[in-house]
Design a protein around this motif. Sequence first.
Motif, PDB file in Angstrom:
ATOM      1  N   LEU A  85       0.829  -1.200   0.000  1.00 56.17           N
ATOM      2  CA  LEU A  85       0.000   0.000   0.000  1.00 56.17           C
ATOM      3  C   LEU A  85       0.867   1.254   0.000  1.00 56.17           C
ATOM      4  O   LEU A  85       0.646   2.176  -0.791  1.00 56.17           O
ATOM      5  CB  LEU A  85      -0.916  -0.020   1.231  1.00 56.17           C
ATOM      6  CG  LEU A  85      -1.811   1.185   1.448  1.00 56.17           C
ATOM      7  CD1 LEU A  85      -3.025   1.071   0.556  1.00 56.17           C
ATOM      8  CD2 LEU A  85      -2.231   1.267   2.893  1.00 56.17           C
TER       9      LEU A  85
ATOM     10  N   PRO B 181      -6.506   1.685  -5.522  1.00 54.85           N
ATOM     11  CA  PRO B 181      -7.788   1.887  -4.837  1.00 54.85           C
ATOM     12  C   PRO B 181      -8.971   1.447  -5.707  1.00 54.85           C
ATOM     13  O   PRO B 181      -8.950   1.602  -6.934  1.00 54.85           O
ATOM     14  CB  PRO B 181      -7.825   3.401  -4.604  1.00 54.85           C
ATOM     15  CG  PRO B 181      -6.538   3.955  -5.032  1.00 54.85           C
ATOM     16  CD  PRO B 181      -5.784   2.918  -5.755  1.00 54.85           C
TER      17      PRO B 181
ATOM     18  N   LYS C 128     -12.800   6.160  -5.142  1.00 50.48           N
ATOM     19  CA  LYS C 128     -12.199   7.392  -4.639  1.00 50.48           C
ATOM     20  C   LYS C 128     -13.255   8.472  -4.507  1.00 50.48           C
ATOM     21  O   LYS C 128     -14.278   8.461  -5.195  1.00 50.48           O
ATOM     22  CB  LYS C 128     -11.053   7.860  -5.528  1.00 50.48           C
ATOM     23  CG  LYS C 128     -11.444   8.405  -6.870  1.00 50.48           C
ATOM     24  CD  LYS C 128     -10.212   8.910  -7.609  1.00 50.48           C
ATOM     25  CE  LYS C 128     -10.634   9.472  -8.963  1.00 50.48           C
ATOM     26  NZ  LYS C 128      -9.513  10.023  -9.695  1.00 50.48           N
TER      27      LYS C 128
ATOM     28  N   LYS D 126     -15.753  -3.150  -0.932  1.00 50.01           N
ATOM     29  CA  LYS D 126     -14.451  -2.590  -1.307  1.00 50.01           C
ATOM     30  C   LYS D 126     -13.531  -2.592  -0.099  1.00 50.01           C
ATOM     31  O   LYS D 126     -13.979  -2.452   1.043  1.00 50.01           O
ATOM     32  CB  LYS D 126     -14.615  -1.168  -1.847  1.00 50.01           C
ATOM     33  CG  LYS D 126     -15.418  -1.104  -3.126  1.00 50.01           C
ATOM     34  CD  LYS D 126     -15.589   0.312  -3.605  1.00 50.01           C
ATOM     35  CE  LYS D 126     -16.412   0.338  -4.884  1.00 50.01           C
ATOM     36  NZ  LYS D 126     -16.716   1.695  -5.318  1.00 50.01           N
ATOM     37  N   ARG D 127     -12.232  -2.777  -0.351  1.00 48.26           N
ATOM     38  CA  ARG D 127     -11.263  -2.814   0.750  1.00 48.26           C
ATOM     39  C   ARG D 127     -10.413  -1.548   0.822  1.00 48.26           C
ATOM     40  O   ARG D 127     -10.065  -1.101   1.899  1.00 48.26           O
ATOM     41  CB  ARG D 127     -10.312  -4.020   0.606  1.00 48.26           C
ATOM     42  CG  ARG D 127     -10.949  -5.366   0.789  1.00 48.26           C
ATOM     43  CD  ARG D 127     -11.645  -5.543   2.133  1.00 48.26           C
ATOM     44  NE  ARG D 127     -10.854  -5.298   3.318  1.00 48.26           N
ATOM     45  CZ  ARG D 127     -10.099  -6.175   3.952  1.00 48.26           C
ATOM     46  NH1 ARG D 127      -9.997  -7.388   3.499  1.00 48.26           N
ATOM     47  NH2 ARG D 127      -9.446  -5.840   5.031  1.00 48.26           N
ATOM     48  N   LEU D 128     -10.033  -0.989  -0.333  1.00 46.46           N
ATOM     49  CA  LEU D 128      -9.161   0.178  -0.344  1.00 46.46           C
ATOM     50  C   LEU D 128      -9.815   1.297  -1.144  1.00 46.46           C
ATOM     51  O   LEU D 128     -10.167   1.117  -2.302  1.00 46.46           O
ATOM     52  CB  LEU D 128      -7.805  -0.165  -0.967  1.00 46.46           C
ATOM     53  CG  LEU D 128      -6.789   0.981  -1.018  1.00 46.46           C
ATOM     54  CD1 LEU D 128      -6.386   1.414   0.382  1.00 46.46           C
ATOM     55  CD2 LEU D 128      -5.570   0.585  -1.815  1.00 46.46           C
TER      56      LEU D 128
ATOM     57  N   TYR E 250      -5.045   6.959   1.797  1.00 49.30           N
ATOM     58  CA  TYR E 250      -5.601   5.630   1.581  1.00 49.30           C
ATOM     59  C   TYR E 250      -6.413   5.292   2.821  1.00 49.30           C
ATOM     60  O   TYR E 250      -5.955   5.470   3.945  1.00 49.30           O
ATOM     61  CB  TYR E 250      -4.498   4.572   1.455  1.00 49.30           C
ATOM     62  CG  TYR E 250      -3.655   4.655   0.215  1.00 49.30           C
ATOM     63  CD1 TYR E 250      -4.227   4.689  -1.052  1.00 49.30           C
ATOM     64  CD2 TYR E 250      -2.273   4.632   0.307  1.00 49.30           C
ATOM     65  CE1 TYR E 250      -3.437   4.718  -2.191  1.00 49.30           C
ATOM     66  CE2 TYR E 250      -1.480   4.669  -0.827  1.00 49.30           C
ATOM     67  CZ  TYR E 250      -2.069   4.719  -2.070  1.00 49.30           C
ATOM     68  OH  TYR E 250      -1.287   4.757  -3.190  1.00 49.30           O
TER      69      TYR E 250
ATOM     70  N   TYR F  85      -8.110   1.965   4.293  1.00 51.01           N
ATOM     71  CA  TYR F  85      -8.271   0.519   4.142  1.00 51.01           C
ATOM     72  C   TYR F  85      -9.468   0.115   5.004  1.00 51.01           C
ATOM     73  O   TYR F  85      -9.476   0.325   6.228  1.00 51.01           O
ATOM     74  CB  TYR F  85      -7.000  -0.202   4.603  1.00 51.01           C
ATOM     75  CG  TYR F  85      -6.855  -1.599   4.064  1.00 51.01           C
ATOM     76  CD1 TYR F  85      -6.460  -1.820   2.752  1.00 51.01           C
ATOM     77  CD2 TYR F  85      -7.108  -2.698   4.869  1.00 51.01           C
ATOM     78  CE1 TYR F  85      -6.329  -3.089   2.255  1.00 51.01           C
ATOM     79  CE2 TYR F  85      -6.978  -3.970   4.379  1.00 51.01           C
ATOM     80  CZ  TYR F  85      -6.572  -4.173   3.067  1.00 51.01           C
ATOM     81  OH  TYR F  85      -6.452  -5.437   2.575  1.00 51.01           O
TER      82      TYR F  85
END
Length: 192
Positions: free
Chosen positions: A89, A96, A99, A126-128, A186, A188
Amino acid sequence: MSRTRLTKEDVALWRKVADQAQRLHPENPKQTPSFPKPKPVEPPKRPIPDFTVGARAATRIPRNDLALGISERVARQPVQMDQKAFVKLKRGKIFPEGKIDLHGMTMSEAHPALIDFLFRSHAEGKRLVLVITGKGKQKLDDGPIPTRRGVLKHQVPQWLTLPSLRPVVLQVAEAHVKHGGKGAYYVYLRRK
């Protein structure tokens, strides 16, 4: 030139000469010379502690209590996610999945938009995600009190640590340069 002390005979001779002399200003009272006063006694000197070159002083100077910058505070947070994934990351190797751009928004507009985006992204699995705050406008800092640039840049990390977002947010880190650098974060997210 060294000074010598007067002996008693020298003082007596001086008084004899002074008694025979006429005063220039007789209205001033007569002053009799006195014996020289002894030197004041000096206090005993304290022994000098042993000193070696390279030794540290016994007292420490207190450090300044200045608040860390936002980048340092975010970087010092403990890693909650997988260490390998965190390294990827930070290097910008993980992309990502979503956003949000908060540029140009006020704090009252950005906060609900951020919360809505994070809960929606978490619900979608979604994770990131990438939160773009911007670096803030460049201002002249002429005053004695420094002002921080970028209201959202400083406020978003605080919002992401609120208790209402803890069930959703796992880790916050500053984005890699190719994803916005110091102007983005970011986020997470936890597993669904």
